[in-house]
Design a protein around this motif. Structure first.
Motif, PDB file in Angstrom:
ATOM      1  N   ASN A   1      22.679  16.798  30.593  1.00 30.61           N
ATOM      2  CA  ASN A   1      21.676  16.124  30.169  1.00 30.61           C
ATOM      3  C   ASN A   1      21.815  14.660  30.990  1.00 30.61           C
ATOM      4  O   ASN A   1      22.698  14.433  30.823  1.00 30.61           O
ATOM      5  CB  ASN A   1      20.777  16.327  28.706  1.00 30.61           C
TER       6      ASN A   1
ATOM      7  N   THR B   1      19.078  17.451  33.596  1.00 38.99           N
ATOM      8  CA  THR B   1      17.666  17.524  32.177  1.00 38.99           C
ATOM      9  C   THR B   1      17.809  16.151  31.956  1.00 38.99           C
ATOM     10  O   THR B   1      17.731  15.651  31.377  1.00 38.99           O
ATOM     11  CB  THR B   1      18.139  18.654  32.011  1.00 38.99           C
ATOM     12  N   LEU B   2      16.046  16.646  32.022  1.00 36.93           N
ATOM     13  CA  LEU B   2      15.421  15.430  31.093  1.00 36.93           C
ATOM     14  C   LEU B   2      14.767  15.773  30.280  1.00 36.93           C
ATOM     15  O   LEU B   2      13.097  15.027  29.982  1.00 36.93           O
ATOM     16  CB  LEU B   2      14.309  14.438  32.614  1.00 36.93           C
ATOM     17  N   GLY B   3      15.107  16.686  29.261  1.00 42.51           N
ATOM     18  CA  GLY B   3      13.935  16.663  28.479  1.00 42.51           C
ATOM     19  C   GLY B   3      12.886  17.190  29.222  1.00 42.51           C
ATOM     20  O   GLY B   3      12.425  18.127  29.719  1.00 42.51           O
ATOM     21  N   ALA B   4      11.453  16.965  28.373  1.00 43.62           N
ATOM     22  CA  ALA B   4      10.324  16.502  28.241  1.00 43.62           C
ATOM     23  C   ALA B   4       9.607  16.593  29.923  1.00 43.62           C
ATOM     24  O   ALA B   4       8.701  16.791  30.030  1.00 43.62           O
ATOM     25  CB  ALA B   4       8.992  16.151  27.231  1.00 43.62           C
TER      26      ALA B   4
ATOM     27  N   GLY C   1      12.149  17.637  32.641  1.00 47.29           N
ATOM     28  CA  GLY C   1      11.661  18.564  33.930  1.00 47.29           C
ATOM     29  C   GLY C   1      13.710  17.471  33.928  1.00 47.29           C
ATOM     30  O   GLY C   1      14.088  17.798  33.156  1.00 47.29           O
TER      31      GLY C   1
ATOM     32  N   ARG D   1       7.624  22.455  32.159  1.00 54.78           N
ATOM     33  CA  ARG D   1       6.078  22.755  31.576  1.00 54.78           C
ATOM     34  C   ARG D   1       5.944  21.781  30.581  1.00 54.78           C
ATOM     35  O   ARG D   1       6.272  21.702  29.986  1.00 54.78           O
ATOM     36  CB  ARG D   1       5.992  24.767  31.081  1.00 54.78           C
TER      37      ARG D   1
ATOM     38  N   VAL E   1       4.346  22.055  26.856  1.00 56.39           N
ATOM     39  CA  VAL E   1       4.297  22.901  25.646  1.00 56.39           C
ATOM     40  C   VAL E   1       4.734  21.685  24.342  1.00 56.39           C
ATOM     41  O   VAL E   1       4.914  20.580  24.494  1.00 56.39           O
ATOM     42  CB  VAL E   1       5.423  23.967  25.665  1.00 56.39           C
TER      43      VAL E   1
ATOM     44  N   ALA F   1       6.025  20.341  22.200  1.00 58.57           N
ATOM     45  CA  ALA F   1       7.573  20.990  21.457  1.00 58.57           C
ATOM     46  C   ALA F   1       7.508  20.997  19.836  1.00 58.57           C
ATOM     47  O   ALA F   1       7.025  20.150  19.040  1.00 58.57           O
ATOM     48  CB  ALA F   1       8.213  20.176  21.894  1.00 58.57           C
TER      49      ALA F   1
ATOM     50  N   GLY G   1      18.728  23.283  26.063  1.00 58.78           N
ATOM     51  CA  GLY G   1      19.881  22.919  27.271  1.00 58.78           C
ATOM     52  C   GLY G   1      20.160  24.112  27.414  1.00 58.78           C
ATOM     53  O   GLY G   1      20.667  25.149  28.379  1.00 58.78           O
TER      54      GLY G   1
ATOM     55  N   GLN H   1      13.430  26.522  33.143  1.00 59.73           N
ATOM     56  CA  GLN H   1      12.459  25.497  32.404  1.00 59.73           C
ATOM     57  C   GLN H   1      11.722  26.344  31.560  1.00 59.73           C
ATOM     58  O   GLN H   1      11.568  26.312  30.277  1.00 59.73           O
ATOM     59  CB  GLN H   1      11.747  25.177  33.784  1.00 59.73           C
TER      60      GLN H   1
ATOM     61  N   ALA I   1      12.926  27.947  28.042  1.00 58.60           N
ATOM     62  CA  ALA I   1      13.242  26.582  27.999  1.00 58.60           C
ATOM     63  C   ALA I   1      12.447  26.004  27.067  1.00 58.60           C
ATOM     64  O   ALA I   1      11.528  25.384  25.537  1.00 58.60           O
ATOM     65  CB  ALA I   1      13.548  25.641  28.691  1.00 58.60           C
TER      66      ALA I   1
END
Ligand code: ADP
Length: 312
Positions: free
Chosen positions: A196, A232-235, A237, A252, A254, A256, A263, A288, A291
């Motif tokens: 991350n 990875t960059l959380g929300a 992407g 995507r 969503v 959360a 992760g 993705q 997740a």
């Protein structure tokens, strides 16, 4: 006494995870206790965890044949951890059972007002995984399409697994979590490095920040051996860096609910996609999609989707 069962000539496991397993013991109270204070709690939950086990379960739910290489102390809750893996259909022939050791335990306190938490993690048998344990699982590792490791077990054991995988033409994925400096020696043995944003900055020794900092960290890490670096960059992407350049692959959208374990679900999905022969971008998209579903539900392993829940 450790029971060193060698893995006899076994059917191919497409994804083999080398990593940690532990029991999460979670208490919920209105607030966190002060030092020396005893509080009445509201609820208590026990759930299997550990990045290795989480990623193995994520891949199994997505349809991969999964083998797990680990060391599990069978005192206290160790046997429950093994039973939970079996229920998920994970092949545990590569797991060394140690009757004298405690398994990994995470003692987690969560405050229901405000959601703050405090965690004490005792690694137990995870800290005792040896290269010899990995050697005992050689047939399983050599028959895999993809071998995945994280940094919650000792680096010499991961090195042994990655060297074996590389020699057999198996794809290696290192999820450098937590971002321990000694994990850097594994970079030349990685096909994929996944981390991350915070871990990427720590691992590259650069500033943590926005997209520009993540790009700089990804490029610096790419120069140290992996074929693909994925931050990875959380929300937002994920950022994929390889010989073709940098690509931002948006997550995507969503709602959360609980992002703990995002992760791990992602890495399980990536490994599954690569084991199925998908291109790097397609495999990232599978991770993705999985997740995104996991973060929309509460829990870690309990929130991980089955393949049938993913849109084609
Ligand atoms: P970690 O759990 O290791 O900190 P991230 O939070 O970066 O990892 O999440 C990993 C992946 O999970 C992301 O690249 C993204 O695809 C997905 N994800 C995480 N948070 C969200 C979110 N709020 N909405 C949609 N997808 C998410």
């Amino acid at each position: 006494m450790s029971d060193s069962r060698a893995v006899a000539g076994s059917a191919a496991a497409h994804v083999v995870v080398v990593g940690s397993i532990n029991m999460d013991m979670v208490s919920h109270s209105r607030r966190l206790p002060a030092p020396g204070e005893t509080l009445m709690g509201e609820a208590f939950v026990m759930a299997p965890g550990g990045k290795g086990a989480n990623q193995a379960v994520a891949a199994a739910r997505l349809g991969a044949r999964v083998g797990f290489v680990s060391r599990v102390g069978t005192r206290a809750h160790g046997r429950e951890l093994l039973a939970a893996l079996a229920e998920e259909g994970v092949d545990a022939r590569g797991v060394q059972q140690d009757e004298t050791a405690l398994p990994g335990i995470a003692v987690i306190m969560v405050a229901s007002e405000g959601g703050e938490n405090s965690i004490v993690y005792v690694p137990g048998s995870n800290a005792q995984l040896l290269p010899a344990d990995v050697q005992a699982a050689a047939p399983l590792l050599q028959a895999a399409r993809v071998v995945v490791a994280q940094l919650e077990v000792p680096v010499p054991a991961i090195r042994c697994a990655f060297e074996m995988a590389r020699a057999a033409g198996v794809i290696t994925i290192l999820n450098a979590a937590p971002a321990l400096a000694e994990g850097a020696e594994l970079l030349p043995l990685c096909d994929w490095l996944v981390l991350n944003e915070t871990e990427a900055a720590q691992f590259a020794g650069l500033a943590v920040g926005g997209l520009a900092e993540a790009e700089a960290a990804a490029q610096a890490l790419l120069a140290r051996g992996p074929r693909q670096v994925l931050v990875t960059l959380g929300a937002q992407g994920a950022l994929l860096a390889d010989a073709a350049g940098l690509q931002l692959l948006p997550a995507r959208a969503v709602k959360a609910v609980d992002t703990v374990g995002a992760g791990d679900t992602f890495v399980g999905g990536l490994a599954t996609g690569l084991a199925e022969g998908m291109s790097p971008v397609e495999a990232v998209r599978l991770g993705q999609a999985a997740a995104a579903i996991a973060v929309s539900r509460s829990g870690v392993q309990s929130a991980m989707p089955r393949r049938s829940e993913l849109q084609p």
